[in-house]
Write an enzyme that holds these catalytic residues in place. Structure first.
Site, PDB file in Angstrom:
ATOM      1  N   CYS A   8      -8.251   9.466  -6.535  1.00  0.00           N
ATOM      2  CA  CYS A   8      -9.433  10.028  -6.803  1.00  0.00           C
ATOM      3  C   CYS A   8     -10.128  10.605  -8.481  1.00  0.00           C
ATOM      4  CB  CYS A   8      -9.846  10.487  -6.045  1.00  0.00           C
ATOM      5  SG  CYS A   8     -10.812   9.436  -4.508  1.00  0.00           S
ATOM      6  N   ASP A  31       3.164   2.865 -12.396  1.00  0.00           N
ATOM      7  CA  ASP A  31       4.400   4.022 -11.347  1.00  0.00           C
ATOM      8  C   ASP A  31       4.715   4.890 -11.877  1.00  0.00           C
ATOM      9  OD1 ASP A  31       4.294   3.837  -8.481  1.00  0.00           O
ATOM     10  OD2 ASP A  31       5.511   4.733  -9.424  1.00  0.00           O
ATOM     11  N   GLY A  93       4.960   2.955   4.662  1.00  0.00           N
ATOM     12  CA  GLY A  93       5.310   3.383   3.775  1.00  0.00           C
ATOM     13  C   GLY A  93       4.446   3.851   2.516  1.00  0.00           C
ATOM     14  N   HIS A  98      -4.857   6.658  -1.193  1.00  0.00           N
ATOM     15  CA  HIS A  98      -5.790   6.174  -1.583  1.00  0.00           C
ATOM     16  C   HIS A  98      -5.541   4.449  -1.577  1.00  0.00           C
ATOM     17  CE1 HIS A  98      -9.065   6.548  -5.073  1.00  0.00           C
ATOM     18  NE2 HIS A  98      -8.780   4.893  -4.812  1.00  0.00           N
ATOM     19  N   HIS A 100      -3.679   1.314  -2.740  1.00  0.00           N
ATOM     20  CA  HIS A 100      -4.176   0.885  -3.372  1.00  0.00           C
ATOM     21  C   HIS A 100      -2.794  -0.260  -3.798  1.00  0.00           C
ATOM     22  CE1 HIS A 100      -1.101   3.781  -2.225  1.00  0.00           C
ATOM     23  NE2 HIS A 100      -0.046   3.289  -2.127  1.00  0.00           N
ATOM     24  N   HIS A 102       0.467  -2.242  -5.060  1.00  0.00           N
ATOM     25  CA  HIS A 102       2.108  -2.660  -6.662  1.00  0.00           C
ATOM     26  C   HIS A 102       2.351  -3.969  -6.818  1.00  0.00           C
ATOM     27  CE1 HIS A 102       3.325   1.605  -4.181  1.00  0.00           C
ATOM     28  NE2 HIS A 102       3.141   1.454  -3.725  1.00  0.00           N
TER      29      HIS A 102
HETATM   30  P1  AMP Z   1       2.853   4.296  -1.947  1.00  0.00           P
HETATM   31  O1  AMP Z   1       3.861   4.973  -1.441  1.00  0.00           O
HETATM   32  O2  AMP Z   1       2.361   3.034  -1.792  1.00  0.00           O
HETATM   33  O3  AMP Z   1       1.347   4.783  -1.085  1.00  0.00           O
HETATM   34  O4  AMP Z   1       2.758   4.090  -3.064  1.00  0.00           O
HETATM   35  C1  AMP Z   1       2.875   5.722  -4.072  1.00  0.00           C
HETATM   36  C2  AMP Z   1       2.889   5.515  -5.108  1.00  0.00           C
HETATM   37  O5  AMP Z   1       2.120   6.341  -6.618  1.00  0.00           O
HETATM   38  C3  AMP Z   1       3.974   5.787  -5.577  1.00  0.00           C
HETATM   39  O6  AMP Z   1       4.863   4.403  -6.154  1.00  0.00           O
HETATM   40  C4  AMP Z   1       4.253   7.281  -6.621  1.00  0.00           C
HETATM   41  O7  AMP Z   1       5.648   6.960  -7.406  1.00  0.00           O
HETATM   42  C5  AMP Z   1       3.124   6.262  -6.936  1.00  0.00           C
HETATM   43  N1  AMP Z   1       2.635   7.692  -8.077  1.00  0.00           N
HETATM   44  C6  AMP Z   1       1.820   9.254  -7.493  1.00  0.00           C
HETATM   45  N2  AMP Z   1       1.886   9.596  -8.363  1.00  0.00           N
HETATM   46  C7  AMP Z   1       0.998   8.963  -9.267  1.00  0.00           C
HETATM   47  C8  AMP Z   1       0.869   9.573 -10.378  1.00  0.00           C
HETATM   48  N3  AMP Z   1       0.339  10.534 -10.945  1.00  0.00           N
HETATM   49  N4  AMP Z   1       0.743   8.310 -11.548  1.00  0.00           N
HETATM   50  C9  AMP Z   1       1.284   7.788 -11.534  1.00  0.00           C
HETATM   51  N5  AMP Z   1       1.524   7.278 -10.392  1.00  0.00           N
HETATM   52  C10 AMP Z   1       1.712   8.133  -9.082  1.00  0.00           C
HETATM   53 ZN    ZN Z   2      -9.848   9.145  -3.281  1.00  0.00          ZN
END
Ligand code: AMP
Ligand code: ZN
Length: 114
Positions: A8, A31, A93, A98, A100, A102
């Site tokens: 957010c 990422d 995992g 929030h 998302h 990949h």
């Molecule tokens: P998940 O493990 O599926 O919840 O993916 C979360 C992803 O967000 C991970 O691959 C992290 O490397 C990525 N992530 C976390 N914080 C940030 C950030 N500030 N900017 C870019 N990617 C992020």
């Molecule tokens: Zn959020």
């Protein structure tokens, strides 16, 4: 905007990110811990904890997939292929609560994932 939600805050411009795509509803950024040559996180600007929080008929998932389509073309991985992944909940995992997806590409993706 959910309290203390990092995605957010990225959507609100409060935390910087390497943004590669934005429209009225969706934001996508690289990422910080890339697992492939192309690794982009695609989020809705509206907070949903996971796909389990998305009401039936909500257009958010279609919008994310359409953004993935456009980003894949921009990143040059549309022809070679890519993987679009949603991690949901603890066993899935998911580390950021929030919604998302990949977008991973630029190398061959093994199956099954770990
Ligand atoms: P998940 O493990 O599926 O919840 O993916 C979360 C992803 O967000 C991970 O691959 C992290 O490397 C990525 N992530 C976390 N914080 C940030 C950030 N500030 N900017 C870019 N990617 C992020
Ligand atoms: Zn959020």
């Amino acid at each position: 905007m959910a309290e203390d939600c990092i995605f957010c805050k990225i959507a609100a411009g409060e935390i910087p990110a390497d943004v590669v795509y934005e429209d009225d509803h969706i934001l996508a950024f690289r990422d910080i811990n890339p697992q492939a040559p192309v690794h982009i996180v695609i989020i809705p600007k509206t907070h949903f904890q996971s796909i389990m929080s998305v009401p039936a008929g909500d257009p958010v998932i279609g919008r994310i997939h359409q953004a993935a389509n456009r980003i894949a073309l921009r990143e040059g991985i549309a022809d070679t292929g890519f993987r679009l992944v949603n991690n949901c909940g603890e066993d899935g995992g998911q580390t950021v609560p929030h919604l998302h997806y990949h977008l991973l590409g630029g190398r061959y993706m093994e199956w099954p994932p770990g």
